[in-house]
Motif scaffolding. Sequence first.
Motif, short mmCIF file in Angstrom:
data_model
loop_
_atom_site.label_atom_id
_atom_site.label_comp_id
_atom_site.label_asym_id
_atom_site.label_seq_id
_atom_site.Cartn_x
_atom_site.Cartn_y
_atom_site.Cartn_z
N ASN A 83 54.63 10.96 42.81
CA ASN A 83 53.59 11.98 42.92
C ASN A 83 52.63 11.90 41.75
OD1 ASN A 83 54.93 13.00 45.23
ND2 ASN A 83 56.20 14.37 43.99
N SER A 84 51.50 12.52 41.90
CA SER A 84 50.49 12.55 40.83
C SER A 84 50.23 11.16 40.27
CB SER A 84 50.96 13.50 39.70
OG SER A 84 51.19 14.79 40.20
N LEU A 85 50.00 10.24 41.18
CA LEU A 85 49.83 8.85 40.78
C LEU A 85 48.57 8.65 39.94
CD1 LEU A 85 51.09 7.20 44.04
CD2 LEU A 85 51.96 6.68 41.75
N LYS A 86 48.69 7.73 38.99
CA LYS A 86 47.60 7.41 38.07
C LYS A 86 47.23 5.94 38.23
CE LYS A 86 49.58 10.62 34.68
NZ LYS A 86 50.09 10.75 33.29
N PRO A 87 46.03 5.57 37.85
CA PRO A 87 45.66 4.14 37.93
C PRO A 87 46.63 3.24 37.16
CG PRO A 87 43.69 5.47 37.61
CD PRO A 87 44.86 6.40 37.49
N GLU A 88 47.18 3.74 36.07
CA GLU A 88 48.11 2.92 35.30
C GLU A 88 49.46 2.73 35.99
OE1 GLU A 88 46.35 5.57 34.24
OE2 GLU A 88 47.54 6.83 32.86
N ASP A 89 49.68 3.39 37.10
CA ASP A 89 50.89 3.15 37.88
C ASP A 89 50.73 1.93 38.80
OD1 ASP A 89 51.17 6.70 38.27
OD2 ASP A 89 52.36 5.42 36.94
N THR A 90 49.52 1.38 38.84
CA THR A 90 49.29 0.20 39.65
C THR A 90 50.16 -0.96 39.19
OG1 THR A 90 47.02 0.83 40.16
CG2 THR A 90 47.57 -1.51 40.32
N ALA A 91 50.92 -1.54 40.10
CA ALA A 91 51.85 -2.61 39.77
C ALA A 91 52.54 -3.08 41.04
CB ALA A 91 52.90 -2.12 38.77
#
Length: 116
Positions: A83-91
């Motif tokens: 939840n509350s995903l952020k661009p830095e969670d991209t992987a």
Amino acid sequence: QVQLVESGGALVQPGGSLRLSCAASGIIFRINAMGWYRQTPGKERELVAVITSGGGTKYADVVKGRFTVSRDNAKKTVTLQMNSLKPEDTAVYYCNSHHAVLGDHWGQGTQVTVSS
């Protein structure tokens, strides 16, 4: 033959949610710790969350309060609710099974992209 098959990766906007699943076969699922790791180009694979055979959980500090890991021993699946995903969670997110004696196994990964 051990197989860990991830699913659920997608493109999502910042603030959105995704649910990743990993289906396991060829292992005694209930005795393994199951984890989610992620990797971006040029960086080492990092732990995101792990759930032990007893149901205990551990999270990376950067995802605490946003991600939840769970397992279903009857279905041999492990799930990562994000939840509350952020661009830095991209992987690329990888499923892992771990047993101190029987060793580690990895899935092939599923891409998560957080972008507007």
